[in-house]
Design a protein around this motif. Sequence first.
Motif, PDB file in Angstrom:
ATOM      1  N   SER A  85       0.788  -1.281  -0.014  1.00 23.73           N
ATOM      2  CA  SER A  85       0.088   0.048   0.159  1.00 23.73           C
ATOM      3  C   SER A  85       0.715   1.508  -0.026  1.00 23.73           C
ATOM      4  N   ASN A 106       5.905  -1.137   4.357  1.00 23.29           N
ATOM      5  CA  ASN A 106       5.591  -2.173   3.577  1.00 23.29           C
ATOM      6  C   ASN A 106       6.971  -3.183   3.152  1.00 23.29           C
ATOM      7  N   GLY A 124      -0.575  -4.818  -5.189  1.00 22.54           N
ATOM      8  CA  GLY A 124      -0.577  -3.613  -4.476  1.00 22.54           C
ATOM      9  C   GLY A 124       0.669  -2.863  -4.986  1.00 22.54           C
TER      10      GLY A 124
END
Length: 605
Positions: A85, A106, A124
Amino acid sequence: MKRTYLTLLLVCSYLMSCQTNLTSPMQDFNPEERGNYQDNTNGNNTVTEDDTTDVPDTGTTEEDALKEDNIDNTSFDRSIYIVFSTSGNATVTGHGSTQQVSISGNEVTINNEGDEKVRYELSGTTNDGYFKLYSSKKQAIVLNNVSIANPKGAAINNQSHKRTFVVVTASNTLADGSVNQTGDYPDQSLAEDEDMKAAFFSEGQLTFSGTGSLLVTASGKSGITSDDYVSFLGLQQVEVSASNGHGVRGNDAVRVYDGTLSIHVSGTAKKGISTDGSAYFAGGTTTIQTTGSAGTVDGELTGVAGIKADSCVLVKGGTITISSTGKGAKGINCDGEGYFIGGTVNVTTTGANYGTSNNMGMGKSDNSNSVSSKGIKFDGDLYLAGTDMTVKCSAHEGIESKKSIVIKGGQIYSHSSDDAINSGSTMSIRGGIVEAFSTGNDGLDSNGNLYIKGGVVYAVGCGNPEVAVDANTEQGYRFYLTGGTLIAFGGIESGSSLSQAVVSANYNRNTQYALCSGETLLCAFKAPASGGSGLLVSHPSLQNGSSYPLYSNVTTSGGTTYFDTFTTDASVTGGSSTTLQASTSYNSGMNGGGGNQPGGGHWGW
């Protein structure tokens, strides 16, 4: 007057593998051809040969490897989903008690401590993250519309030594970060005992499949690297751009079975495909562009290459296109043997030689300050038996083996400023269609005996003292012509042994010619725009002492034209003729002079 061709039927079918007990091309020679036989007599020796020994069927090794690399033959116990994300932390779902998961923003690390075979699906986007994996079991990494950029290291870092299936679906991108002054990623200081060699790095095998696309952009190190091997199996499209490392590197091997692989490398002394083992091509489309120059890496001067393999290169299928523009670059460079038995290979090298050399073509020992640019170079034997190959090299040899060359099939075109095709030992042509065009040296240059026994050979030498066909007579070797069709512009080696008769004449450049036997067309060909003086033609139908008309300025129609110079199965009309007498003796007064070592010019390696 209308004349019809004799049809040339060239059939070649072989099954070979570099990973097994592959027979060397030298075992396809009789003792005289192996280079330990010197004929210093008057050329009356009879050269015999058992032509039944071919490279054998080497079994199921490649089939077994392909089966093991096929993800359809492996079942998985669990699927874990990792979603990156740009607005928060990555999420991980589907893991069990034996999978230890660590998430920091992340930056995702998973340690599979159990016996489950796990499928990891990545999706993502992150501009500051990575996926790192530890496992003692086989696994799959599914790239499902994921974009990972890690400014501090590898985007995917697989520390598992087991086979990893990489399934490419949808559109995906991976990018690494820059390295520091020591050549390391910033993240490597966190795990100094671990390797991290590429934007996509794996300790174990990587086998790519799928129908999606993957773009790997590497600015710090290589694009894709396995400390084992890398295979491409599916219909995936993989593009790698590396500015400071190799494109794709497999320590043990790189294998391309299918799909589209596009590689661009621009770093000093970097390779498009690099392996300490073998490079194997059975299908797919591989395109490689190198723009970097040779240079010093780890204290050693080394060159650039589209494909660099230490063990061997085997091409059975697919299309390979290589373009190298930097200084000291080679299209294909191998320390071992080469086997080209199918597919299509196109190599263009336009860069100049790197550095300076004063060894006068006498090998590598005095070349510590130079690297030559060549089209294709093998230190071991080279076997051509079915590949359609086009090589263009502006600075040095087009096709070179430091040992022996065997040509038994395929369409081979080499155009170079040095020897078009050069062998360090014996050269034997027994089939195929071969054009060897040199603008600055010999067309064919063998540093041992040179044999033409079949096929069609169109050779152009640049002119005295260089010739179209050159054997190493200075060391007691000789050119033997016993069969096939030979069209030579610039003459052949003096003292050649001609069991098959030849005709010779002067020629006009850029002129279409046809040699006939009565009303039967033997061969039609176009003279080059440049080359040495004198035309020599040989055909199996020529008889010693008989006369044959050579027509100039003819018009051809139909048939198949090879390399815009030689036409088969066509009809010809018009032209004016001159009568030539066939003979099995030839003395041009030209002794070649392309050098007695592999590489006739001043750049020996």
